[in-house]
Design an enzyme around this catalytic site. Structure first.
Site, short mmCIF file in Angstrom:
data_model
loop_
_atom_site.label_atom_id
_atom_site.label_comp_id
_atom_site.label_asym_id
_atom_site.label_seq_id
_atom_site.Cartn_x
_atom_site.Cartn_y
_atom_site.Cartn_z
N GLY A 97 0.81 -1.22 0.00
CA GLY A 97 0.00 0.00 0.00
C GLY A 97 0.84 1.26 0.00
N CYS A 98 1.90 1.27 0.79
CA CYS A 98 2.75 2.45 0.88
C CYS A 98 3.52 2.67 -0.42
CB CYS A 98 3.69 2.33 2.07
SG CYS A 98 2.80 2.30 3.64
N THR A 99 3.91 1.58 -1.07
CA THR A 99 4.59 1.69 -2.36
C THR A 99 3.63 2.24 -3.41
OG1 THR A 99 6.11 -0.10 -1.80
CG2 THR A 99 5.82 0.40 -4.14
#
Length: 160
Positions: free
Chosen positions: A51-53
């Site tokens: 998700g952060c990527t």
């Protein structure tokens, strides 16, 4: 006595909390470095997770459009500097990633606290995005944002 689990929630018009943190190159970056221009300050849980990527690459891919509107971008997580450098290099990120291991800035923005994760209440980073105006006030405050499509929604809201 009940424990106070309240979390700060910033709203448009509030003064943006000042910060000075180390970036992915080990250099100090302060909110004041962006005085006189708009800056998106976004908080994410952990570098190099799916998700952060997705969110970071979305900001990277939208950076030209944001810069054309004179908006800078800064990402903040509790990750150490070396992990942020790897994240930057792995995904060719072209905006500063700041390290907040003590979570003081995360808390000041209301981006750390109780949240639901797979139906359980846990304490952690609340994925959040803020637009700080040139005068240092909050222009937009979005909490519990979804990683996918978030930047497009943010850009659409800015144009509305």
């Amino acid at each position: 006595m009940a424990e106070d689990t309240s979390t700060v929630r910033l709203e448009p018009g509030d003064k943006a909390p000042e910060f000075t943190l180390l970036d992915d190159r080990g250099e100090e970056v302060s909110l004041g470095d962006f005085a006189g221009r708009r800056v998106i300050v976004y908080f994410y849980p952990r570098a190099n997770t799916p998700g952060c990527t997705t969110e970071a690459c979305d900001f990277r891919d939208s950076l030209t459009e944001l810069n054309d509107q004179d908006i800078a971008v800064v990402g903040i997580s509790p990750d150490p500097v070396d992990k942020l450098a790897k994240f930057r290099d792995d995904h060719e990120l072209t905006f500063p990633l700041l390290s907040d291991p003590e979570k003081d800035t995360l808390r000041a923005y209301g981006a750390f606290g109780e949240k639901k994760n797979y139906g359980k209440v846990v304490e952690g980073v609340i994925r959040s995005t803020f637009l700080v105006e040139p005068d240092g006030t909050i222009g937009e405050a979005k909490y519990n944002v979804k990683a996918t499509g978030h930047v497009a929604r943010f850009l659409r809201d800015l144009k509305a």
